[in-house]
Scaffold this active site. Structure first.
Site, PDB file in Angstrom:
ATOM      1  N   VAL A 151       2.304   5.937   8.940  1.00 46.93           N
ATOM      2  CA  VAL A 151       2.822   7.268   8.598  1.00 46.93           C
ATOM      3  C   VAL A 151       2.999   8.108   9.860  1.00 46.93           C
ATOM      4  O   VAL A 151       4.039   8.743  10.062  1.00 46.93           O
ATOM      5  CB  VAL A 151       1.897   7.983   7.600  1.00 46.93           C
ATOM      6  CG1 VAL A 151       2.440   9.378   7.280  1.00 46.93           C
ATOM      7  CG2 VAL A 151       1.753   7.169   6.321  1.00 46.93           C
TER       8      VAL A 151
ATOM      9  N   GLU B  46       0.188  17.889   0.858  1.00 48.83           N
ATOM     10  CA  GLU B  46       1.065  17.272  -0.139  1.00 48.83           C
ATOM     11  C   GLU B  46       1.029  15.750  -0.075  1.00 48.83           C
ATOM     12  O   GLU B  46       1.147  15.070  -1.098  1.00 48.83           O
ATOM     13  CB  GLU B  46       2.505  17.759   0.067  1.00 48.83           C
ATOM     14  CG  GLU B  46       3.467  17.328  -1.026  1.00 48.83           C
ATOM     15  CD  GLU B  46       3.137  17.942  -2.372  1.00 48.83           C
ATOM     16  OE1 GLU B  46       2.703  17.175  -3.267  1.00 48.83           O
ATOM     17  OE2 GLU B  46       3.290  19.168  -2.537  1.00 48.83           O
TER      18      GLU B  46
ATOM     19  N   VAL C 288      -1.757  12.929  -2.165  1.00 51.89           N
ATOM     20  CA  VAL C 288      -1.684  12.370  -3.513  1.00 51.89           C
ATOM     21  C   VAL C 288      -0.244  11.975  -3.814  1.00 51.89           C
ATOM     22  O   VAL C 288       0.672  12.785  -3.693  1.00 51.89           O
ATOM     23  CB  VAL C 288      -2.175  13.383  -4.574  1.00 51.89           C
ATOM     24  CG1 VAL C 288      -2.042  12.789  -5.977  1.00 51.89           C
ATOM     25  CG2 VAL C 288      -3.609  13.798  -4.307  1.00 51.89           C
TER      26      VAL C 288
ATOM     27  N   GLY D 214       1.989  10.083  -2.371  1.00 52.72           N
ATOM     28  CA  GLY D 214       2.982   9.872  -1.321  1.00 52.72           C
ATOM     29  C   GLY D 214       4.074  10.912  -1.267  1.00 52.72           C
ATOM     30  O   GLY D 214       3.836  12.092  -1.021  1.00 52.72           O
TER      31      GLY D 214
ATOM     32  N   ILE E 116       5.897  12.062  -3.644  1.00 48.60           N
ATOM     33  CA  ILE E 116       6.091  12.870  -4.852  1.00 48.60           C
ATOM     34  C   ILE E 116       5.530  14.273  -4.631  1.00 48.60           C
ATOM     35  O   ILE E 116       4.358  14.434  -4.283  1.00 48.60           O
ATOM     36  CB  ILE E 116       5.388  12.235  -6.066  1.00 48.60           C
ATOM     37  CG1 ILE E 116       5.921  10.826  -6.314  1.00 48.60           C
ATOM     38  CG2 ILE E 116       5.572  13.092  -7.302  1.00 48.60           C
ATOM     39  CD1 ILE E 116       5.149  10.052  -7.361  1.00 48.60           C
TER      40      ILE E 116
ATOM     41  N   GLY F 162       2.631  -7.051   0.741  1.00 48.45           N
ATOM     42  CA  GLY F 162       2.170  -5.878   1.474  1.00 48.45           C
ATOM     43  C   GLY F 162       1.784  -4.698   0.597  1.00 48.45           C
ATOM     44  O   GLY F 162       1.480  -3.620   1.109  1.00 48.45           O
TER      45      GLY F 162
ATOM     46  N   GLU G 136      -3.957  -4.376   0.445  1.00 44.86           N
ATOM     47  CA  GLU G 136      -4.592  -4.629   1.727  1.00 44.86           C
ATOM     48  C   GLU G 136      -5.327  -5.966   1.679  1.00 44.86           C
ATOM     49  O   GLU G 136      -5.560  -6.540   0.610  1.00 44.86           O
ATOM     50  CB  GLU G 136      -5.591  -3.502   2.039  1.00 44.86           C
ATOM     51  CG  GLU G 136      -4.994  -2.114   2.098  1.00 44.86           C
ATOM     52  CD  GLU G 136      -4.133  -1.902   3.340  1.00 44.86           C
ATOM     53  OE1 GLU G 136      -4.255  -2.698   4.301  1.00 44.86           O
ATOM     54  OE2 GLU G 136      -3.339  -0.944   3.340  1.00 44.86           O
TER      55      GLU G 136
ATOM     56  N   LYS H 280      -7.958  10.791  -5.627  1.00 43.55           N
ATOM     57  CA  LYS H 280      -6.793  11.598  -5.980  1.00 43.55           C
ATOM     58  C   LYS H 280      -7.036  12.403  -7.256  1.00 43.55           C
ATOM     59  O   LYS H 280      -6.580  13.542  -7.375  1.00 43.55           O
ATOM     60  CB  LYS H 280      -5.578  10.680  -6.135  1.00 43.55           C
ATOM     61  CG  LYS H 280      -5.178  10.018  -4.818  1.00 43.55           C
ATOM     62  CD  LYS H 280      -4.180   8.895  -5.014  1.00 43.55           C
ATOM     63  CE  LYS H 280      -3.837   8.215  -3.694  1.00 43.55           C
ATOM     64  NZ  LYS H 280      -2.960   7.034  -3.876  1.00 43.55           N
TER      65      LYS H 280
ATOM     66  N   GLY I  84       3.991   4.214   1.460  1.00 40.17           N
ATOM     67  CA  GLY I  84       5.033   3.815   2.401  1.00 40.17           C
ATOM     68  C   GLY I  84       5.094   4.785   3.556  1.00 40.17           C
ATOM     69  O   GLY I  84       4.944   6.002   3.370  1.00 40.17           O
TER      70      GLY I  84
END
Length: 447
Positions: A17, A130, A133, A135, A137, A188, A191, A206, A309
């Protein structure tokens, strides 16, 4: 025309990220400056190892191992390191240095969120999260701002892409849990050590964050009831299909009243549950996430998209960065969160829902009547029963030597009942000589 001075941005962490955030900041610098009203200068990236490989190209001159000095030079600090320490110490140092903070660290927010938010309020700064939780969204800002004047009743969330991918594989392709997990690892989605995902720890963190926002109450992650998906079988998924359900790992945050004590409070829980195929969450496939919000005035709202992602989560981080930068340009202190309702956190026993119980029993006269009587004795109303006769002539009981008769499988769906009553019922059933085993108990949600 941009008249405000350029804002100094420090980035902590350059993983999947962080690397994407650095790249996008460079590629879209002019457009972001126009949106903010000030330039955004990435002044440095703190990493543990400056020579480690990165998932995206980064200007090596920005890399440093001196996080503290970098923080002290910044107006806005983006924390994407993960973990509890040193991330907590770095964020507190940033806030006390007068910087706003953007973070995607769900574990840290679930464990120390109130402390960090209080520290920000004390100095007039703000913490934006943001990306913590679901990603990409947008769900934190709607709960914190858009629905702040409403009364949220319940949140149902698919907030872990790994488990949703696994359960979807089991549902659509009939794979076993082990096979679906292997596929998720190969692609992927999972993990090398998938424990945090498949045992529900990630979703519980979350859920704690969502519950705090929705009900303006601090919810420790330790108070979130948690169950994973490791015991979900292909047979259960197939059985759910026949009954018109799909199995999903749900994070549920709910305002409710304990049926026995009358106490109103907050429930936060994570477990695999059956949800009707007519419910919008049933159509969430693969590694996608979705959060379904039930509000008193706004009604039903659903937020859907990529839950993980690098570039997707980076989108949420940059959105927070723009918000933080605009606040600097406009001036004024950060806006404190409303987290002072102080509703009690209710245990799982306070929950009421519907249940599907699958039993393997002796195929003998009167068994069904005896089982039905136990449900009635414990105040649990049966909605439907499906029976199928097995072929085994000697199925061992748990702790026993075996049964001479054949067996039958009973699938019992209840009307809404309390968790307390259901637990007592299941215990009483398991103690019956005619019951070979309680094969599964799944809750039915989303009705």
């Amino acid at each position: 025309m941009i008249a405000y001075r350029n804002l100094r941005v420090a980035l902590l962490g350059a993983g999947s990220v962080g690397a994407q955030v650095a790249t996008l900041l460079s590629e879209h610098s002019e457009e972001l400056a126009a949106r903010v009203g000030a330039g955004l200068d990435l002044v440095g990236i703190a990493v543990r190892d400056v020579d480690a490989p990165r998932s995206a190209p980064i200007d090596s001159s920005l890399l440093t191992t001196d996080a503290m000095s970098l923080i002290e030079s910044a107006d806005i600090v983006i924390e994407l390191m993960g973990g509890l320490e040193p991330a907590r110490s770095y964020i507190l140092h940033a806030l006390n240095s007068g910087a706003d903070v953007v973070t995607g660290n769900k574990a840290l927010l679930a464990a120390h969120g109130p402390e960090l938010l209080d520290a920000a309020e004390q100095v007039g700064a703000q913490v934006y999260y943001e990306a913590a939780v679901a990603g990409a969204i947008p769900i934190i800002r709607p709960l914190r701002e858009s629905l702040a004047g409403d009364r949220v009743k319940r949140i149902l969330g698919i907030v872990n892409g790994t488990t949703n991918f696994i359960l979807d594989k089991m549902d659509v392709e009939g794979e076993s849990f082990e096979s679906a997990l292997a596929t998720a690892t190969e692609l992927g989605y999972a993990e090398a050590d998938p424990t945090a995902d498949i045992e529900g720890y990630d979703a519980a963190q979350k859920a704690a964050i969502l519950a705090r926002l929705a009900f303006h109450t601090d919810v420790p992650v330790e108070a979130v009831h948690r169950e994973g998906i490791t015991n979900i079988t292909a047979a259960q998924v197939s059985q759910a299909q026949k009954a018109g359900y799909v199995v999903k790992l749900l994070a549920i945050c709910e305002r409710l009243t304990d049926p026995e004590t009358g106490i109103e409070g907050v429930s936060a829980r994570v477990y695999p549950a059956l949800i009707s195929r007519q419910h919008p969450l049933a159509a969430v496939h693969g590694g996608k996430n979705a959060v379904f919000v039930e509000a008193e005035a706004a009604g039903d709202l659903m937020f859907y998209g990529a839950g993980a992602g690098g570039i997707e989560t980076a989108s949420a981080v940059l959105g927070d960065l723009v918000s933080a930068a605009r606040r600097h340009v406009a001036g004024g202190p950060g806006v404190a969160e409303s987290t002072h309702a102080n509703l009690p956190i209710l245990p799982i026993d306070s929950v009421s829902t519907r249940y599907q119980i699958t039993l393997v029993v002796s195929d003998a006269p009167g068994v069904l009547a005896r089982i039905a009587g136990l449900f009635s004795d414990h105040g649990v109303s049966v909605e439907a029963v499906e029976q199928s006769v097995g072929t085994s002539s000697a199925v061992p009981r748990v702790g026993g030597t075996g049964e001479s008769s054949g067996t039958a499988t009973l699938v019992i769906v209840t009307h809404e009942a309390s968790e307390r009553a259901l637990s007592r019922t299941v215990k009483a059933i398991a103690d019956q000589e005619v019951v070979v085993r309680v094969q599964s108990v799944l809750r039915v949600e989303g009705a």
